[in-house]
Design an enzyme around this catalytic site. Structure first.
Site, PDB file in Angstrom:
ATOM      1  N   GLN A 174       0.846  -1.190   0.000  1.00 40.30           N
ATOM      2  CA  GLN A 174       0.000   0.000   0.000  1.00 40.30           C
ATOM      3  C   GLN A 174       0.890   1.251   0.000  1.00 40.30           C
ATOM      4  O   GLN A 174       1.715   1.421   0.895  1.00 40.30           O
ATOM      5  CB  GLN A 174      -0.900  -0.015   1.242  1.00 40.30           C
ATOM      6  CG  GLN A 174      -1.595   1.289   1.574  1.00 40.30           C
ATOM      7  CD  GLN A 174      -2.551   1.756   0.481  1.00 40.30           C
ATOM      8  OE1 GLN A 174      -2.221   2.682  -0.239  1.00 40.30           O
ATOM      9  NE2 GLN A 174      -3.683   1.106   0.368  1.00 40.30           N
ATOM     10  N   ARG A 208       0.218   4.320   0.592  1.00 36.96           N
ATOM     11  CA  ARG A 208      -0.065   5.308   1.634  1.00 36.96           C
ATOM     12  C   ARG A 208       0.451   4.819   2.981  1.00 36.96           C
ATOM     13  O   ARG A 208      -0.056   3.876   3.540  1.00 36.96           O
ATOM     14  CB  ARG A 208      -1.575   5.569   1.718  1.00 36.96           C
ATOM     15  CG  ARG A 208      -1.908   6.715   2.660  1.00 36.96           C
ATOM     16  CD  ARG A 208      -3.395   6.893   2.778  1.00 36.96           C
ATOM     17  NE  ARG A 208      -3.700   8.036   3.609  1.00 36.96           N
ATOM     18  CZ  ARG A 208      -4.884   8.266   4.144  1.00 36.96           C
ATOM     19  NH1 ARG A 208      -5.874   7.450   3.917  1.00 36.96           N
ATOM     20  NH2 ARG A 208      -5.096   9.319   4.888  1.00 36.96           N
ATOM     21  N   SER A 221     -15.040   8.996  16.701  1.00 40.84           N
ATOM     22  CA  SER A 221     -16.283   8.837  15.955  1.00 40.84           C
ATOM     23  C   SER A 221     -16.710   7.371  15.927  1.00 40.84           C
ATOM     24  O   SER A 221     -17.891   7.043  16.100  1.00 40.84           O
ATOM     25  CB  SER A 221     -16.113   9.360  14.527  1.00 40.84           C
ATOM     26  OG  SER A 221     -17.255   9.089  13.746  1.00 40.84           O
ATOM     27  N   GLY A 230      -9.189   0.955   3.284  1.00 35.70           N
ATOM     28  CA  GLY A 230      -9.737   1.219   4.612  1.00 35.70           C
ATOM     29  C   GLY A 230      -8.759   1.026   5.748  1.00 35.70           C
ATOM     30  O   GLY A 230      -9.155   0.838   6.894  1.00 35.70           O
ATOM     31  N   GLU A 231      -7.452   1.101   5.446  1.00 34.94           N
ATOM     32  CA  GLU A 231      -6.464   0.905   6.512  1.00 34.94           C
ATOM     33  C   GLU A 231      -6.620   1.956   7.616  1.00 34.94           C
ATOM     34  O   GLU A 231      -6.414   1.670   8.792  1.00 34.94           O
ATOM     35  CB  GLU A 231      -5.041   0.950   5.942  1.00 34.94           C
ATOM     36  CG  GLU A 231      -3.982   0.626   6.987  1.00 34.94           C
ATOM     37  CD  GLU A 231      -2.574   0.527   6.410  1.00 34.94           C
ATOM     38  OE1 GLU A 231      -1.617   0.651   7.193  1.00 34.94           O
ATOM     39  OE2 GLU A 231      -2.436   0.342   5.182  1.00 34.94           O
ATOM     40  N   ARG A 232      -7.012   3.179   7.226  1.00 38.68           N
ATOM     41  CA  ARG A 232      -7.195   4.248   8.215  1.00 38.68           C
ATOM     42  C   ARG A 232      -8.303   3.871   9.197  1.00 38.68           C
ATOM     43  O   ARG A 232      -8.183   4.069  10.400  1.00 38.68           O
ATOM     44  CB  ARG A 232      -7.514   5.571   7.508  1.00 38.68           C
ATOM     45  CG  ARG A 232      -7.377   6.798   8.387  1.00 38.68           C
ATOM     46  CD  ARG A 232      -7.431   8.051   7.532  1.00 38.68           C
ATOM     47  NE  ARG A 232      -8.770   8.233   6.968  1.00 38.68           N
ATOM     48  CZ  ARG A 232      -9.699   9.034   7.491  1.00 38.68           C
ATOM     49  NH1 ARG A 232      -9.443   9.714   8.588  1.00 38.68           N
ATOM     50  NH2 ARG A 232     -10.868   9.163   6.922  1.00 38.68           N
ATOM     51  N   ARG A 233      -9.423   3.317   8.677  1.00 40.86           N
ATOM     52  CA  ARG A 233     -10.532   2.887   9.533  1.00 40.86           C
ATOM     53  C   ARG A 233     -10.114   1.726  10.433  1.00 40.86           C
ATOM     54  O   ARG A 233     -10.513   1.646  11.599  1.00 40.86           O
ATOM     55  CB  ARG A 233     -11.726   2.466   8.660  1.00 40.86           C
ATOM     56  CG  ARG A 233     -12.643   3.616   8.247  1.00 40.86           C
ATOM     57  CD  ARG A 233     -13.501   3.242   7.059  1.00 40.86           C
ATOM     58  NE  ARG A 233     -12.796   3.416   5.800  1.00 40.86           N
ATOM     59  CZ  ARG A 233     -13.134   2.846   4.660  1.00 40.86           C
ATOM     60  NH1 ARG A 233     -14.180   2.044   4.617  1.00 40.86           N
ATOM     61  NH2 ARG A 233     -12.454   3.074   3.566  1.00 40.86           N
ATOM     62  N   GLU A 242     -14.837   0.236 -17.834  1.00 44.04           N
ATOM     63  CA  GLU A 242     -15.830   0.257 -18.921  1.00 44.04           C
ATOM     64  C   GLU A 242     -16.865   1.357 -18.690  1.00 44.04           C
ATOM     65  O   GLU A 242     -17.254   2.069 -19.616  1.00 44.04           O
ATOM     66  CB  GLU A 242     -16.526  -1.105 -19.019  1.00 44.04           C
ATOM     67  CG  GLU A 242     -15.657  -2.193 -19.626  1.00 44.04           C
ATOM     68  CD  GLU A 242     -16.299  -3.568 -19.512  1.00 44.04           C
ATOM     69  OE1 GLU A 242     -17.440  -3.641 -19.027  1.00 44.04           O
ATOM     70  OE2 GLU A 242     -15.650  -4.556 -19.899  1.00 44.04           O
ATOM     71  N   ASN A 243     -17.319   1.503 -17.443  1.00 44.53           N
ATOM     72  CA  ASN A 243     -18.285   2.559 -17.109  1.00 44.53           C
ATOM     73  C   ASN A 243     -17.744   3.931 -17.451  1.00 44.53           C
ATOM     74  O   ASN A 243     -18.439   4.772 -18.034  1.00 44.53           O
ATOM     75  CB  ASN A 243     -18.635   2.506 -15.614  1.00 44.53           C
ATOM     76  CG  ASN A 243     -19.855   1.641 -15.335  1.00 44.53           C
ATOM     77  OD1 ASN A 243     -20.983   2.031 -15.607  1.00 44.53           O
ATOM     78  ND2 ASN A 243     -19.623   0.450 -14.818  1.00 44.53           N
TER      79      ASN A 243
END
Length: 293
Positions: free
Chosen positions: A49, A51, A65, A89-92, A123-124
């Site tokens: 990762q 980050r 929180s 989601g490593e921060r969470r 593709e989207n």
């Protein structure tokens, strides 16, 4: 043009979390993945990762929180032997450890599901049938959950890196502004000048943009004018502070001490008058007692 060419710290203005309400592959993600609760001790961060910098004060705020409301947005993981590896989601996950909770909601993907979602997102975006916020969310999902750089995303979808970064910066707008943008069909050009504005400024100008159908150029001019007005007001305030003379400061000091308005008038020769104003006899008597004490 690279992200570096756009200015130092430019890419840091892009948020690292996105609102899944605008995720164009959210429904497909649910089909190809499963939502479970996993023990924090069974989860490991991804060593690859990019980050690695997590600010302690931000983690602490998120932990508070989570302690109060729980983890509202599941992390994304893949199975890795006996453990689960974090995709997003490593921060969470780190904040949950600080909060002292034992389990965290997680979306578990297989490698096949990961590949299908990546292709679906690309593709989207390439079909260009998404609004700007959905496009920005798709870019962010590719970056966060598929370990791509902005340059990688740009290359895969056939756009410039600066275009990808600029679109992702829309995600820093308040949620209300993003929903209004989609609801009223506002363009990226109309909203981009608001990215650095305060929530109060955005709330004040958005109705005008919608009701009067402002062009992107007019929005940009308006924000430049607002910035110039703010700069002029700050300059005037600083100038006023510089014009305060020693006699002004002494007058203010006397006013605070006596509890009434005091004015000091000086001449070029250094002589002058002290004018003490009182409203009534009671105030006068109070002044006399202070001055003769």
């Amino acid at each position: 043009m690279s992200a570096r060419g756009l200015g130092r710290g430019f890419e840091s203005l892009i948020p690292t979390d996105f609102n899944e309400a605008f995720d164009p592959t959210a429904s497909e993600d649910k089909k190809s993945s499963k939502l479970v609760e996993i023990k924090l001790t069974d989860i490991e961060p991804d060593k690859d990762q990019p980050r690695r910098n997590f600010k302690p004060e931000q983690l602490e705020a998120l932990a508070n929180s989570i302690a109060e409301h729980g983890v509202l947005q599941p992390i994304v993981v893949t199975k890795d032997g006996a453990k689960y590896r974090i995709v997003a989601g490593e921060r969470r996950w780190r904040a949950s450890q600080i909060a002292g909770i034992e389990k965290i909601p997680a979306i578990v993907r297989t490698l096949d599901a990961q590949n299908r979602l990546e292709l679906s997102l690309i593709e989207n975006v390439q079909r260009e049938n998404l609004n700007a916020i959905e496009t920005a969310t798709a870019y962010m999902k590719l970056k966060e959950q598929f370990n791509m750089s902005s340059a990688d995303v740009a290359k895969r979808i056939g756009k410039s890196e600066s275009s990808v970064i600029n679109t992702m910066r829309l995600l820093s707008l308040p949620d209300k502004a993003k929903h209004m943008m989609v609801e009223h069909g506002l363009s990226e050009g109309q909203m981009r000048p608001l990215i650095m504005a305060t929530p109060e400024q955005i709330e004040a100008v958005l109705p005008k943009i919608i009701e009067e159908n402002w062009s992107a150029r007019k929005v940009e001019q308006y924000m430049v004018e607002q910035k110039a007005k703010k700069k002029a007001a700050l300059a005037a305030e600083e100038d006023a502070k510089k014009r305060i003379t020693p006699s002004d400061e002494r007058a203010e000091s006397l006013s605070n001490r006596l509890g009434v308005k005091v004015k000091v008038r000086t001449t070029a020769r250094g002589s002058g008058d002290i004018v003490i104003r009182f409203k009534n006899e009671k105030e006068f008597e109070k002044l006399c007692s202070i001055l003769t004490a």
